[in-house]
Design a protein around this motif. Sequence first.
Motif, PDB file in Angstrom:
ATOM      1  N   GLU A 472       0.857  -1.190   0.000  1.00 33.34           N
ATOM      2  CA  GLU A 472       0.000   0.000   0.000  1.00 33.34           C
ATOM      3  C   GLU A 472       0.893   1.241   0.000  1.00 33.34           C
ATOM      4  O   GLU A 472       1.711   1.430   0.889  1.00 33.34           O
ATOM      5  CB  GLU A 472      -0.908   0.006   1.229  1.00 33.34           C
ATOM      6  CG  GLU A 472      -1.802   1.239   1.323  1.00 33.34           C
ATOM      7  CD  GLU A 472      -2.615   1.235   2.611  1.00 33.34           C
ATOM      8  OE1 GLU A 472      -3.690   0.623   2.613  1.00 33.34           O
ATOM      9  OE2 GLU A 472      -2.140   1.820   3.613  1.00 33.34           O
ATOM     10  N   VAL A 473       0.728   2.069  -1.019  1.00 30.68           N
ATOM     11  CA  VAL A 473       1.465   3.330  -1.132  1.00 30.68           C
ATOM     12  C   VAL A 473       0.465   4.468  -0.981  1.00 30.68           C
ATOM     13  O   VAL A 473      -0.567   4.490  -1.678  1.00 30.68           O
ATOM     14  CB  VAL A 473       2.206   3.434  -2.478  1.00 30.68           C
ATOM     15  CG1 VAL A 473       2.965   4.752  -2.568  1.00 30.68           C
ATOM     16  CG2 VAL A 473       3.160   2.254  -2.658  1.00 30.68           C
ATOM     17  N   THR A 474       0.773   5.402  -0.063  1.00 27.75           N
ATOM     18  CA  THR A 474      -0.155   6.497   0.237  1.00 27.75           C
ATOM     19  C   THR A 474       0.539   7.834   0.038  1.00 27.75           C
ATOM     20  O   THR A 474       1.646   8.053   0.533  1.00 27.75           O
ATOM     21  CB  THR A 474      -0.669   6.409   1.681  1.00 27.75           C
ATOM     22  OG1 THR A 474      -1.291   5.126   1.880  1.00 27.75           O
ATOM     23  CG2 THR A 474      -1.682   7.515   1.966  1.00 27.75           C
ATOM     24  N   VAL A 475      -0.099   8.723  -0.687  1.00 25.52           N
ATOM     25  CA  VAL A 475       0.379  10.099  -0.893  1.00 25.52           C
ATOM     26  C   VAL A 475      -0.684  11.049  -0.360  1.00 25.52           C
ATOM     27  O   VAL A 475      -1.845  10.971  -0.766  1.00 25.52           O
ATOM     28  CB  VAL A 475       0.656  10.389  -2.377  1.00 25.52           C
ATOM     29  CG1 VAL A 475       1.041  11.850  -2.558  1.00 25.52           C
ATOM     30  CG2 VAL A 475       1.747   9.476  -2.901  1.00 25.52           C
ATOM     31  N   ARG A 476      -0.285  11.899   0.545  1.00 30.31           N
ATOM     32  CA  ARG A 476      -1.223  12.893   1.111  1.00 30.31           C
ATOM     33  C   ARG A 476      -0.760  14.315   0.723  1.00 30.31           C
ATOM     34  O   ARG A 476       0.397  14.662   0.929  1.00 30.31           O
ATOM     35  CB  ARG A 476      -1.293  12.778   2.630  1.00 30.31           C
ATOM     36  CG  ARG A 476      -2.029  11.510   3.097  1.00 30.31           C
ATOM     37  CD  ARG A 476      -2.148  11.486   4.593  1.00 30.31           C
ATOM     38  NE  ARG A 476      -2.954  10.335   5.032  1.00 30.31           N
ATOM     39  CZ  ARG A 476      -3.205  10.067   6.301  1.00 30.31           C
ATOM     40  NH1 ARG A 476      -2.711  10.836   7.280  1.00 30.31           N
ATOM     41  NH2 ARG A 476      -3.960   9.015   6.624  1.00 30.31           N
ATOM     42  N   VAL A 477      -1.704  15.086   0.193  1.00 28.09           N
ATOM     43  CA  VAL A 477      -1.425  16.460  -0.235  1.00 28.09           C
ATOM     44  C   VAL A 477      -2.352  17.394   0.534  1.00 28.09           C
ATOM     45  O   VAL A 477      -3.573  17.237   0.476  1.00 28.09           O
ATOM     46  CB  VAL A 477      -1.663  16.615  -1.751  1.00 28.09           C
ATOM     47  CG1 VAL A 477      -1.375  18.051  -2.186  1.00 28.09           C
ATOM     48  CG2 VAL A 477      -0.814  15.624  -2.536  1.00 28.09           C
ATOM     49  N   PRO A 478      -1.789  18.345   1.282  1.00 29.39           N
ATOM     50  CA  PRO A 478      -2.655  19.239   2.074  1.00 29.39           C
ATOM     51  C   PRO A 478      -3.502  20.132   1.181  1.00 29.39           C
ATOM     52  O   PRO A 478      -3.081  20.544   0.097  1.00 29.39           O
ATOM     53  CB  PRO A 478      -1.654  20.050   2.898  1.00 29.39           C
ATOM     54  CG  PRO A 478      -0.393  20.023   2.103  1.00 29.39           C
ATOM     55  CD  PRO A 478      -0.364  18.683   1.439  1.00 29.39           C
ATOM     56  N   ALA A 479      -4.701  20.418   1.666  1.00 29.06           N
ATOM     57  CA  ALA A 479      -5.572  21.327   0.942  1.00 29.06           C
ATOM     58  C   ALA A 479      -5.034  22.760   1.054  1.00 29.06           C
ATOM     59  O   ALA A 479      -4.518  23.164   2.084  1.00 29.06           O
ATOM     60  CB  ALA A 479      -7.000  21.250   1.497  1.00 29.06           C
ATOM     61  N   ALA A 480      -5.108  23.506  -0.038  1.00 22.90           N
ATOM     62  CA  ALA A 480      -4.631  24.888  -0.037  1.00 22.90           C
ATOM     63  C   ALA A 480      -5.582  25.762   0.767  1.00 22.90           C
ATOM     64  O   ALA A 480      -6.798  25.652   0.650  1.00 22.90           O
ATOM     65  CB  ALA A 480      -4.528  25.399  -1.474  1.00 22.90           C
ATOM     66  N   ARG A 481      -4.984  26.646   1.589  1.00 24.26           N
ATOM     67  CA  ARG A 481      -5.798  27.529   2.424  1.00 24.26           C
ATOM     68  C   ARG A 481      -5.949  28.886   1.772  1.00 24.26           C
ATOM     69  O   ARG A 481      -5.049  29.357   1.133  1.00 24.26           O
ATOM     70  CB  ARG A 481      -5.160  27.695   3.801  1.00 24.26           C
ATOM     71  CG  ARG A 481      -4.977  26.363   4.531  1.00 24.26           C
ATOM     72  CD  ARG A 481      -6.283  25.683   4.803  1.00 24.26           C
ATOM     73  NE  ARG A 481      -6.123  24.415   5.510  1.00 24.26           N
ATOM     74  CZ  ARG A 481      -7.103  23.585   5.760  1.00 24.26           C
ATOM     75  NH1 ARG A 481      -8.329  23.858   5.333  1.00 24.26           N
ATOM     76  NH2 ARG A 481      -6.901  22.448   6.395  1.00 24.26           N
TER      77      ARG A 481
END
Length: 481
Positions: A472-481
């Motif tokens: 399992e490969v997971t990439v998390r990208v924060p939401a732009a504020r």
Amino acid sequence: MLRFIRPLRLLSLRSRITIGSTAIAAVVIVLLVLVMRFQVVSVVASATRTLLDADADPYVATLEVDSNPDFSPPGNLQLVAVVSPKGDIVLSTMPSRVESALGSLTTTAAGTSVIDVSGSQYRVVVEHPVNQAGRWTVVAARNAQAEAIVVDDLTTTLSVTGLAILVAFGVASWILATAALRPVNRMRREAERLSVAPERAELPVGPAQDELASLAVTLNAFLARTRQATERERQMVSDASHELRTPLAILTTQLDLASLDTGDAAALAEHIERAKNNVARLSRLANDLLTLSRIEESERAGDTDQQALSTWSDLGDEVMAAVDRVRLIASTKDITVDFDLEPPAASPTPDEARYRLDAGGMAQLVTNIAGNAVSALPRGGGVLVTWRSTPEFGELQVTDDGPGVPESFVPVAFDRFTRPDEARKSRPAPDPATGAIPLPGGSGLGLAIVRAVAERAGGTASLRNVRSGGLEVTVRVPAAR
């Protein structure tokens, strides 16, 4: 003004500090001398008026009570004159040139004034006592030039003293500037030494929490970043050279063998096919290196904040398009590639979620992760690509049902040119669908590109083995504020 400032830029910092501070001190000293001169002039004039009043008061007091007074002569150096109501000079110690002006003073109002007689100035006090005989005039005078001499002498003394103070201040400024810049010179010499010193050497940080300490800390951080970039580039060149050397050597050998098998069509075709695979591997490696270099160059240039924002749905469309491309590769091994899009639960319009990740970046993520999974899976395996959104971040997750990777590989999975040991070798084709030709191993840059893309978007990339089997490969990208 600029014509005078421009040459100063050619001087040393110590000279500029000394000249600047001395110029400011000169202006302050000149202003102080002028203020003190003005004060002295005022004090001397006030003192002279007091003395003149004292000279005239005895005669005024006498005339106020005696209509036919008998005046005693004034003291030495006292200039006093008494004029009767008839205009006769009853008493006078005035110079003759001042006596000639007494007639005009009898008609002036009482008070203090300055008269100019034959080129000389006199400060005079005029009083008009009145008795039975009439209105008298008492005049006391002093030469105003004496005041000017006192003021000029004091101004000269102040000017000489101020000049001496200015010279001393200039010397002190030079000494203080030298002492203040000594740590800078020491830091410069230390920086010169670091050019030939071991790589981990740093500039010394003083105990004081001042600007120089902050400069040293900033420069040390800059040196550390520069060393990391240099080391990363050196390692990349070394790894790339190693990775290129092997397929090039194999390609050379295969071409040599092909030249020996010119009479055997089947053997020649096999050699050519193997050479094509190695050329494809070299091409893939070059493209991956170029992609990784462009991403890192963009990060160093500070383009991360300028990256266009993409909506959740736009990235979802790219996920579907990338999955379709991966399916073309997976079809040769009967591997199933599915996707699942999970929009934000709290928002009725998923387009409201935006991320610093463009469609090209999402395509790289899906293609590299899912492509690696397809390459590692046996025939008939499955891959699931999930793109979901939360209020804090967008998450891309790729899960397969393959054998996973060794646990020792997990910590270094996203490093350049790292692959599980079994992946370093050419992989035999699992079935005749591929032509029974051994497939070349990967370049070891796919996951490095994944991490670079994720970090450029301000996110993270992680990898783990699933307990039920698979990776399992997971990439998390924060939401732009």
